[in-house]
Design a protein around this motif. Structure first.
Motif, PDB file in Angstrom:
ATOM      1  N   LEU A  97      36.528  40.475  66.345  1.00 33.90           N
ATOM      2  CA  LEU A  97      35.928  39.200  66.120  1.00 33.90           C
ATOM      3  C   LEU A  97      37.262  38.244  66.531  1.00 33.90           C
ATOM      4  CD1 LEU A  97      34.241  37.387  63.141  1.00 33.90           C
ATOM      5  CD2 LEU A  97      36.413  36.499  63.853  1.00 33.90           C
ATOM      6  N   CYS A  98      37.076  37.554  67.293  1.00 36.23           N
ATOM      7  CA  CYS A  98      38.142  36.451  67.623  1.00 36.23           C
ATOM      8  C   CYS A  98      38.073  35.030  66.773  1.00 36.23           C
ATOM      9  CB  CYS A  98      37.987  35.881  69.161  1.00 36.23           C
ATOM     10  SG  CYS A  98      39.454  35.076  70.008  1.00 36.23           S
ATOM     11  N   CYS A  99      38.848  34.708  66.104  1.00 33.85           N
ATOM     12  CA  CYS A  99      39.120  33.698  65.129  1.00 33.85           C
ATOM     13  C   CYS A  99      39.644  32.512  66.160  1.00 33.85           C
ATOM     14  CB  CYS A  99      40.071  34.078  64.100  1.00 33.85           C
ATOM     15  SG  CYS A  99      40.223  32.572  63.064  1.00 33.85           S
ATOM     16  N   PRO A 100      39.047  31.282  65.808  1.00 36.14           N
ATOM     17  CA  PRO A 100      39.634  30.336  66.745  1.00 36.14           C
ATOM     18  C   PRO A 100      41.115  29.900  66.355  1.00 36.14           C
ATOM     19  CG  PRO A 100      37.553  29.630  65.380  1.00 36.14           C
ATOM     20  CD  PRO A 100      37.857  31.115  65.031  1.00 36.14           C
ATOM     21  N   CYS A 101      41.760  30.381  65.344  1.00 31.55           N
ATOM     22  CA  CYS A 101      43.312  30.393  65.519  1.00 31.55           C
ATOM     23  C   CYS A 101      43.714  31.361  66.433  1.00 31.55           C
ATOM     24  CB  CYS A 101      43.798  30.815  63.940  1.00 31.55           C
ATOM     25  SG  CYS A 101      43.826  32.407  63.795  1.00 31.55           S
ATOM     26  N   GLY A 102      43.077  32.119  67.136  1.00 27.13           N
ATOM     27  CA  GLY A 102      43.571  32.888  68.244  1.00 27.13           C
ATOM     28  C   GLY A 102      43.987  34.273  67.554  1.00 27.13           C
TER      29      GLY A 102
ATOM     30  N   VAL B 290      28.538  40.798  58.090  1.00 25.06           N
ATOM     31  CA  VAL B 290      29.519  41.083  56.886  1.00 25.06           C
ATOM     32  C   VAL B 290      30.285  39.522  56.922  1.00 25.06           C
ATOM     33  CG1 VAL B 290      29.515  43.431  56.784  1.00 25.06           C
ATOM     34  CG2 VAL B 290      31.004  42.241  58.206  1.00 25.06           C
ATOM     35  N   PRO B 291      30.786  39.430  55.619  1.00 26.28           N
ATOM     36  CA  PRO B 291      31.833  38.213  55.861  1.00 26.28           C
ATOM     37  C   PRO B 291      33.164  38.704  56.208  1.00 26.28           C
ATOM     38  CG  PRO B 291      31.460  38.887  53.553  1.00 26.28           C
ATOM     39  CD  PRO B 291      30.355  39.695  54.347  1.00 26.28           C
ATOM     40  N   VAL B 292      33.653  37.933  56.896  1.00 26.71           N
ATOM     41  CA  VAL B 292      35.287  38.371  57.617  1.00 26.71           C
ATOM     42  C   VAL B 292      35.977  37.446  57.226  1.00 26.71           C
ATOM     43  CG1 VAL B 292      36.533  39.023  59.525  1.00 26.71           C
ATOM     44  CG2 VAL B 292      34.156  39.950  59.170  1.00 26.71           C
ATOM     45  N   ARG B 293      37.103  37.245  56.592  1.00 29.97           N
ATOM     46  CA  ARG B 293      38.293  36.543  56.381  1.00 29.97           C
ATOM     47  C   ARG B 293      39.501  36.866  57.321  1.00 29.97           C
ATOM     48  NH1 ARG B 293      40.057  34.042  50.708  1.00 29.97           N
ATOM     49  NH2 ARG B 293      38.234  32.951  51.231  1.00 29.97           N
ATOM     50  N   CYS B 294      39.994  35.698  58.104  1.00 28.64           N
ATOM     51  CA  CYS B 294      41.179  36.056  59.113  1.00 28.64           C
ATOM     52  C   CYS B 294      42.335  35.701  58.052  1.00 28.64           C
ATOM     53  CB  CYS B 294      40.895  35.043  59.912  1.00 28.64           C
ATOM     54  SG  CYS B 294      42.503  34.886  61.152  1.00 28.64           S
ATOM     55  N   PRO B 295      42.974  37.014  58.147  1.00 26.95           N
ATOM     56  CA  PRO B 295      44.172  37.112  57.251  1.00 26.95           C
ATOM     57  C   PRO B 295      45.317  35.964  57.709  1.00 26.95           C
ATOM     58  CG  PRO B 295      44.205  38.893  58.686  1.00 26.95           C
ATOM     59  CD  PRO B 295      42.999  38.284  58.960  1.00 26.95           C
ATOM     60  N   ALA B 296      45.188  35.384  58.864  1.00 31.91           N
ATOM     61  CA  ALA B 296      46.135  34.694  59.676  1.00 31.91           C
ATOM     62  C   ALA B 296      46.057  33.357  58.972  1.00 31.91           C
ATOM     63  CB  ALA B 296      46.327  34.755  61.121  1.00 31.91           C
TER      64      ALA B 296
END
Length: 236
Positions: A71-76, A4-10
Motif C-alpha cells: 500500500l502506498c500512503c499519500p505521505c510517500g 483490513v485496516p492499515v495504519r501508516c506508522p510514518a
C-alpha cells in the motif's frame, strides 16, 4: 474481497486495504489472504524473496508465488501488508493439496514431426521458438513490432514468450519478470533459452508452472521441466 485496516506508522493515517486478485491457471480469482491485526511495515529496501508470497488457490488448491501486497500512503511511505502463512486449505486441519493439479484435457490431435533448422544466431533462435509455438498450436504467434521494455520477444493469444540467447544461463530474475508480466496481463508464458537455466531459475519456474525449453543448436527445443513436458504432450 477481504479488507483490513492499515495504519501508516510514518504519518499515522488510517487506510482500508483490499489485496488485488489475480487469475490462477485454473481460472479462479486468487488473492493473498491478509493477516488481520498485524502491523504494516514500511519498505526501506527490496529483495526478490520479500516481494513474493506463497498463496493457495481456493478453487483447485494449487500453490503459487504471488506479488506481496503493498500500500502506498499519500505521505510517500510504501507499506508491506502482512499475509497469513499458508497452512492447510482454509486454515482447517487436513492434508494440503498437491502443488500441481493437471486440468482435464481431451486427447490432442496428432502433430507432424517438428521441422528442425540449425540455429546460428539470435535471429534463428527467435524464428525457431516462433515456429515451435505454432507447432504446439499457437497459430497467431507474432514478434512485437517495437522492442519491448519487458523483454517480450513473442506474443500469441493468451501467451507471451521470451527467447534468451545471452552467453550465461538464464537467471532467476528473468524467469520471475516474465511470469509477473504474464500475471499482470492474465496470460500464460513460455521461456526459451539457448544457454540453459540457472538452478534457482529452474526451481522457481517449476513452482510457478512455467514451461522452460532449451534451444538445441540443431534446431529442436527441448523441454527441461514438467510444465514444458505437459505443454509438449497436450499442445496449446
Amino acid at each position: 474481497m477481504e479488507s483490513v485496516p492499515v495504519r501508516c506508522p510514518a504519518c499515522r493515517r488510517d487506510h482500508t486495504y483490499s489485496p488485488p486478485a489475480y487469475p490462477c491457471p485454473c481460472g479462479a480469482p486468487t488473492a493473498p489472504p491478509l493477516l488481520p491485526g498485524a502491523r504494516a511495515v514500511p519498505i526501506t529496501h527490496r529483495t526478490w524473496n520479500d516481494d513474493w508470497v506463497t498463496v493457495r488457490c481456493p478453487a483447485c488448491g494449487r500453490l503459487d508465488q504471488w506479488p506481496q501486497p503493498e500500500l502506498c500512503c499519500p505521505c510517500g511511505t510504501v507499506l508491506r501488508v502482512p499475509v497469513r502463512p499458508v497452512t492447510a486449505p482454509d486454515d482447517e486441519p487436513g492434508p494440503a493439496g498437491p502443488s500441481h493439479i493437471p486440468l482435464p484435457r481431451t486427447a490432442p490431435a496428432p502433430r507432424p514431426a517438428f521441422r528442425a533448422v540449425a540455429i546460428h544466431g539470435a535471429g534463428d533462435a527467435l524464428e525457431t521458438a516462433a515456429r515451435y509455438l505454432r507447432w504446439l498450436g499457437y497459430r497467431d504467434v507474432v514478434q512485437p513490432s517495437k522492442p519491448s521494455p519487458a523483454r517480450i520477444d513473442l506474443r500469441a493469444t493468451g501467451l507471451i514468450a521470451q527467447v534468451d540467447t545471452v552467453a550465461r544461463p538464464t537467471a532467476l530474475r528473468d524467469v520471475e519478470c516474465l511470469w509477473l508480466n504474464a500475471l499482470s496481463a492474465s496470460v500464460t508464458c513460455v521461456f526459451f533459452s539457448l544457454p540453459g537455466y540457472a538452478p534457482d531459475a529452474s526451481a522457481r519456474a517449476e513452482g510457478l508452472g512455467m514451461p522452460l525449453f532449451v534451444l538445441d543448436p540443431a534446431g529442436t527445443p527441448q523441454p527441461v521441466n514438467s510444465p514444458a513436458d505437459e505443454l509438449l504432450s497436450t499442445g496449446a
